[in-house]
Design a protein around this motif. Structure first.
Motif, short mmCIF file in Angstrom:
data_model
loop_
_atom_site.label_atom_id
_atom_site.label_comp_id
_atom_site.label_asym_id
_atom_site.label_seq_id
_atom_site.Cartn_x
_atom_site.Cartn_y
_atom_site.Cartn_z
N TYR A 1 10.90 101.36 41.05
CA TYR A 1 10.28 101.00 39.77
C TYR A 1 8.91 101.65 39.67
N GLU A 2 8.72 102.42 38.61
CA GLU A 2 7.48 103.17 38.46
C GLU A 2 6.27 102.28 38.17
N GLY B 1 12.90 105.40 32.36
CA GLY B 1 12.51 104.38 33.32
C GLY B 1 13.33 103.11 33.15
#
Length: 239
Positions: free
Chosen positions: A168-169, A195
């Motif tokens: 997860y960015e 994302g």
């Protein structure tokens, strides 16, 4: 040495038919007495050709051993559907690096949104890409490319693994904070170009799946799987 796959080996004689038989005789120009390797269920069978026609190649098994290229962990990649033909490259590189299964997933932020029946039509081609990558990289199995599933279905499947991570960015634990000692089955989730939705990340975390952060650099959806599987192979002693 050329490598071919068969579903099961139950005797000292192996028969290869169809396209592979034709490829052995016409493209590779192999003859009686030549050696090749047949892979089945993670074992390499070293064989010698005893008869050959355009439709069937009969082989005598000389010896067999566990395939040295197969890792000690089973990594399943859950990949959010990317745009264009990026999935083909992701499958190829993931198989080369040691993944045993690739599962395409439709998430909220996927730009490409194929219908399930439409995606099913692509499976045969995607599975051939996996097979070609397995042959090239010396794998002992042909990793499976599964049909597309929903995010909720992916989370349910992932929760059954010994270790499950969603990359997860927006943050999470670091790679070295995920316990990987004595694990066998590892599930990893990579998002698409857009994302992951925060609600998806939260749902995964609430199910016991680690949200993992890869650092300040934002990786492309086709780069992230290569980085993740490479690091996992290193951390588990397979690289």
């Amino acid at each position: 040495m050329p490598r071919f796959f068969t579903e099961k080996v139950s005797s000292d004689i192996i028969c290869i038919t169809g396209e592979d038989a034709n490829h052995i005789g016409r493209s590779l120009r192999m003859r009686i007495g030549d050696d090749l390797t047949v892979c089945s269920e993670g074992r390499d069978y070293h064989c010698r050709i005893t008869s050959i026609t355009p439709d069937e190649v009969v082989l005598e098994v000389i010896s067999s051993e566990l395939c040295a290229a197969e890792p000690t962990v089973n990594i399943t990649l859950y990949q959010a559907i990317p745009k264009s033909d990026k999935l083909s490259s992701i499958i190829q590189k993931s198989v080369e690096l040691g993944a045993v299964r690739i599962v395409p997933v439709l998430t909220r932020r996927c730009v490409a949104r194929p219908a399930k029946k439409e995606f099913e039509k692509k499976l045969s081609r995607l599975q051939k890409i996996a097979e070609s990558a397995a042959k090239q990289s010396g794998r002992g199995i042909i990793p499976e490319v599964a049909n597309m599933i929903t995010f909720d279905e992916a989370v349910t499947e992932m929760s059954q693994a010994d270790a499950a991570m969603l990359f997860y960015e927006e943050g999470g634990v670091r790679f070295n904070e995920v316990p990987l000692q004595n694990v066998r089955d590892i599930a990893v989730f990579i998002g698409s170009e857009g994302g992951l939705d925060p609600m998806e990340a939260e749902k995964a975390r609430n199910t016991g799946i680690y949200n993992v952060w890869l650092g300040n650099r934002i990786l492309r959806c086709e780069t992230a799987p290569i980085a993740v599987i490479s690091v996992l192979m290193h951390l588990t002693g397979n690289m």
